[in-house]
Design a protein around this motif. Structure first.
Motif, PDB file in Angstrom:
ATOM      1  N   SER A  29      19.570  53.518  37.141  1.00 42.29           N
ATOM      2  CA  SER A  29      19.416  54.745  36.363  1.00 42.29           C
ATOM      3  C   SER A  29      19.458  55.987  37.234  1.00 42.29           C
ATOM      4  CB  SER A  29      18.105  54.707  35.570  1.00 42.29           C
ATOM      5  OG  SER A  29      16.988  54.759  36.432  1.00 42.29           O
ATOM      6  N   HIS A  30      19.186  55.842  38.544  1.00 39.31           N
ATOM      7  CA  HIS A  30      19.217  57.030  39.395  1.00 39.31           C
ATOM      8  C   HIS A  30      20.219  56.932  40.531  1.00 39.31           C
ATOM      9  CE1 HIS A  30      16.135  54.474  41.379  1.00 39.31           C
ATOM     10  NE2 HIS A  30      16.613  54.976  42.493  1.00 39.31           N
ATOM     11  N   GLU A  31      20.577  55.705  40.952  1.00 37.38           N
ATOM     12  CA  GLU A  31      21.538  55.570  42.038  1.00 37.38           C
ATOM     13  C   GLU A  31      22.973  55.630  41.526  1.00 37.38           C
ATOM     14  OE1 GLU A  31      20.563  51.990  44.054  1.00 37.38           O
ATOM     15  OE2 GLU A  31      18.671  52.754  44.895  1.00 37.38           O
ATOM     16  N   ALA A  34      27.288  62.573  53.429  1.00 37.94           N
ATOM     17  CA  ALA A  34      27.083  62.791  51.998  1.00 37.94           C
ATOM     18  C   ALA A  34      26.565  61.543  51.295  1.00 37.94           C
ATOM     19  CB  ALA A  34      28.392  63.245  51.350  1.00 37.94           C
ATOM     20  N   ASP A  35      27.011  60.350  51.755  1.00 44.91           N
ATOM     21  CA  ASP A  35      26.596  59.121  51.074  1.00 44.91           C
ATOM     22  C   ASP A  35      25.182  58.681  51.450  1.00 44.91           C
ATOM     23  OD1 ASP A  35      27.023  58.274  53.648  1.00 44.91           O
ATOM     24  OD2 ASP A  35      28.629  56.865  53.175  1.00 44.91           O
ATOM     25  N   SER A  36      24.506  59.417  52.336  1.00 37.22           N
ATOM     26  CA  SER A  36      23.134  59.066  52.708  1.00 37.22           C
ATOM     27  C   SER A  36      22.099  59.767  51.836  1.00 37.22           C
ATOM     28  CB  SER A  36      22.877  59.423  54.176  1.00 37.22           C
ATOM     29  OG  SER A  36      22.848  60.845  54.357  1.00 37.22           O
ATOM     30  N   LEU A  37      22.535  60.714  51.033  1.00 36.94           N
ATOM     31  CA  LEU A  37      21.608  61.464  50.195  1.00 36.94           C
ATOM     32  C   LEU A  37      21.118  60.613  49.023  1.00 36.94           C
ATOM     33  CD1 LEU A  37      23.510  64.856  50.137  1.00 36.94           C
ATOM     34  CD2 LEU A  37      21.445  64.309  51.442  1.00 36.94           C
ATOM     35  N   LYS A  38      19.847  60.769  48.678  1.00 37.51           N
ATOM     36  CA  LYS A  38      19.245  59.969  47.618  1.00 37.51           C
ATOM     37  C   LYS A  38      18.877  60.830  46.420  1.00 37.51           C
ATOM     38  CE  LYS A  38      17.435  56.495  50.788  1.00 37.51           C
ATOM     39  NZ  LYS A  38      18.505  55.548  50.403  1.00 37.51           N
ATOM     40  N   ARG A  39      18.824  60.169  45.294  1.00 36.48           N
ATOM     41  CA  ARG A  39      18.455  60.838  44.044  1.00 36.48           C
ATOM     42  C   ARG A  39      17.028  60.480  43.654  1.00 36.48           C
ATOM     43  NH1 ARG A  39      22.620  64.438  42.280  1.00 36.48           N
ATOM     44  NH2 ARG A  39      24.525  63.688  43.240  1.00 36.48           N
ATOM     45  N   ARG A  40      16.418  61.346  42.879  1.00 35.90           N
ATOM     46  CA  ARG A  40      15.075  61.099  42.371  1.00 35.90           C
ATOM     47  C   ARG A  40      15.056  59.827  41.517  1.00 35.90           C
ATOM     48  NH1 ARG A  40      14.948  65.031  39.320  1.00 35.90           N
ATOM     49  NH2 ARG A  40      14.373  66.565  40.860  1.00 35.90           N
ATOM     50  N   GLU A  41      14.000  59.045  41.666  1.00 31.69           N
ATOM     51  CA  GLU A  41      13.892  57.798  40.920  1.00 31.69           C
ATOM     52  C   GLU A  41      13.360  58.069  39.515  1.00 31.69           C
ATOM     53  OE1 GLU A  41      11.775  54.832  43.040  1.00 31.69           O
ATOM     54  OE2 GLU A  41      12.996  54.999  44.850  1.00 31.69           O
ATOM     55  N   SER A  42      14.225  58.584  38.685  1.00 32.11           N
ATOM     56  CA  SER A  42      13.841  58.907  37.316  1.00 32.11           C
ATOM     57  C   SER A  42      15.045  58.703  36.400  1.00 32.11           C
ATOM     58  CB  SER A  42      13.372  60.360  37.220  1.00 32.11           C
ATOM     59  OG  SER A  42      13.222  60.748  35.863  1.00 32.11           O
ATOM     60  N   PRO A  43      14.840  58.056  35.249  1.00 33.71           N
ATOM     61  CA  PRO A  43      15.943  57.923  34.288  1.00 33.71           C
ATOM     62  C   PRO A  43      16.121  59.164  33.419  1.00 33.71           C
ATOM     63  CG  PRO A  43      14.019  56.803  33.440  1.00 33.71           C
ATOM     64  CD  PRO A  43      13.633  57.337  34.802  1.00 33.71           C
ATOM     65  N   TRP A  44      15.244  60.151  33.577  1.00 33.34           N
ATOM     66  CA  TRP A  44      15.248  61.303  32.688  1.00 33.34           C
ATOM     67  C   TRP A  44      15.971  62.495  33.301  1.00 33.34           C
ATOM     68  CZ3 TRP A  44      13.861  59.356  28.269  1.00 33.34           C
ATOM     69  CH2 TRP A  44      12.972  58.283  28.257  1.00 33.34           C
ATOM     70  N   LEU A  45      15.556  62.887  34.492  1.00 33.69           N
ATOM     71  CA  LEU A  45      16.151  64.033  35.162  1.00 33.69           C
ATOM     72  C   LEU A  45      16.792  63.587  36.467  1.00 33.69           C
ATOM     73  CD1 LEU A  45      13.353  66.664  34.556  1.00 33.69           C
ATOM     74  CD2 LEU A  45      15.587  66.581  33.464  1.00 33.69           C
ATOM     75  N   ARG A  46      18.060  63.971  36.657  1.00 37.82           N
ATOM     76  CA  ARG A  46      18.794  63.552  37.846  1.00 37.82           C
ATOM     77  C   ARG A  46      18.890  64.710  38.825  1.00 37.82           C
ATOM     78  NH1 ARG A  46      22.153  59.819  39.993  1.00 37.82           N
ATOM     79  NH2 ARG A  46      24.119  60.453  40.957  1.00 37.82           N
ATOM     80  N   GLY A  47      18.437  64.447  40.041  1.00 40.86           N
ATOM     81  CA  GLY A  47      18.511  65.469  41.070  1.00 40.86           C
ATOM     82  C   GLY A  47      18.320  64.864  42.438  1.00 40.86           C
TER      83      GLY A  47
END
Length: 404
Positions: free
Chosen positions: A10-12, A372-385
């Motif tokens: 949901s976040h990756e 660029a491919d090392s950046l991670k996203r917030r672990e949330s299915p609601w808001l992506r950032g």
């Protein structure tokens, strides 16, 4: 089998998750929320348009939900899925229309030129804290700070309260273990602000909310102010961060980074189509048994609005170029009577665009500091950032001088 909404996919790789859901289940997919609570995720563009456009069949009234007996008091999604909450999110019919109009009027009283000047001032202050160092994390040191500082000032919060709102809003909207604590802080500060404005009116949104809505209770006004803050801050912060990331990593925009502002609007609009900050949004409740997207929906079933899934629906994405540029037919601000009020959309866009433009003006040689491919996203299915956006640049003097 229902698919858990929260998880790495949901976040990756949410785009792949939505494609897999669509292949297996079609435009309406059975999902499990935290605690294995069943719901439906609407990821079809036409189906989402139907759900958001028919409040008689798909109501915002959370009292209709058929799962309340299975929801514990400490459920982390209570801040975004609750019952008996007197906010505009859960109001229906004529009362909702009246409240929406009054909130729109309170926001419409914001002078765009003053708002932009405030954005530039706060943006400059934030950049002054790191511009001499030659590097920064543009998510945590900038994007996550700017919207809440601007909104807190515009709505009437004190500087002290505004600083605490950054953490509180993040905790609340991510719907994790600290969600209820974040909600409690926001509630307390909103209530204190409105009580102060009853005694000492000012030229701010809180005062106009009190002036425009005398027929609503104090609790309703507190809840509406909470909604304005929470819905205005985090998605705008993610809009800034993701747009800057796109401009730093996509060759279509990279060439214009050094030229300043020419492609900012295009990058921001593409983000709303391809990586919208609000990925999924609760919710609607079926008022009776019905069918949607080939699925039988039971009375009281919860439908989650799959904003990004609908934006990427291949049935409407026959020509990707036609859906970027100036096309704003995305669902990123929702649709129907519960969509984001237009004045609120304008405020968010001014903050995001100004925030990005000030970065480009102040740090013209900015570059990504990590792959660029090392950046991670917030672990949330609601808001992506993004959780961080480390960059490098040539050190520049602070506008406020050496002590800024």
């Amino acid at each position: 089998m229902p698919i858990p909404l929260r998880g790495p996919g949901s976040h990756e790789e949410p785009a792949e998750l939505y494609r897999a859901m669509r292949r297996k289940h079609g435009p309406v997919a059975p999902i499990l929320l935290d605690g294995d609570i069943p719901a439906w995720l609407v990821i079809g563009y036409r189906e989402l348009h139907q759900v958001t456009g028919d409040p008689n069949l798909f109501s915002r009234d959370s009292e209709l939900w058929n799962q309340w007996d299975n929801i514990p008091e400490d459920w982390p999604l209570r801040p975004v899925l609750n019952r008996g909450q007197p906010s505009i999110l859960y109001t229906v019919g004529e009362r909702h229309s009246r409240r929406a109009a009054l909130l729109g009027a309170a926001l419409d009283g914001i002078d765009p030129s003053v708002l932009r000047a405030d954005c530039e001032r706060f943006a400059d202050e934030l950049i002054d804290t790191f511009c001499t160092k030659g590097g920064a994390d543009l998510v945590n040191e900038y994007a996550m700070q700017l919207p809440v500082r601007v909104l807190a000032h515009t709505y009437g919060f004190t500087e002290e309260a505004g600083r605490g709102l950054v953490t509180a809003l993040t905790d609340m909207i991510n719907a994790g273990d600290r969600a209820l604590e974040g909600e409690a802080y926001l509630y307390r500060t909103a209530k204190e602000l409105l009580a102060d404005r009853r005694k000492s009116p000012a030229d701010d949104v809180a005062t106009r909310m009190l002036d425009y809505s005398p027929e609503f209770t104090e609790e309703e006004t507190v809840q509406d102010l909470m909604i304005l803050m929470s819905a205005g801050h985090q998605p705008t912060a993610d809009w800034i961060g993701t747009s800057l990331h796109l401009m730093l990593t996509d060759a279509r925009f990279a060439a214009t980074m050094f030229g300043g502002r020419s492609s900012v609007a295009e990058a921001m609009n593409e983000v709303l189509w391809e990586q919208t900050p609000t990925q999924n949004m609760p919710g609607r409740y079926a008022t009776r048994d019905t069918h949607l997207g080939g699925r039988r929906i039971g009375a009281g079933d919860l439908l989650i609005l799959g904003i990004q899934g609908a934006n990427s629906d291949p049935q409407i994405r026959t020509d990707a170029s036609a859906l970027t540029g100036g096309n704003s037919a995305h669902f990123s601000f929702s649709h129907g009577e519960h969509r984001c009020p237009f004045p609120a959309q304008e405020v968010s866009e001014v903050i995001a665009r100004t925030g990005i433009e000030v970065v480009l003006d102040r740090l013209p040689d900015i570059d990504l500091a990590v792959p660029a491919d090392s950046l991670k996203r917030r672990e949330s299915p609601w808001l992506r950032g993004l959780t961080e956006l480390p960059v490098t640049f040539a050190p520049t003097p602070a506008l406020g001088g050496p002590d800024a």
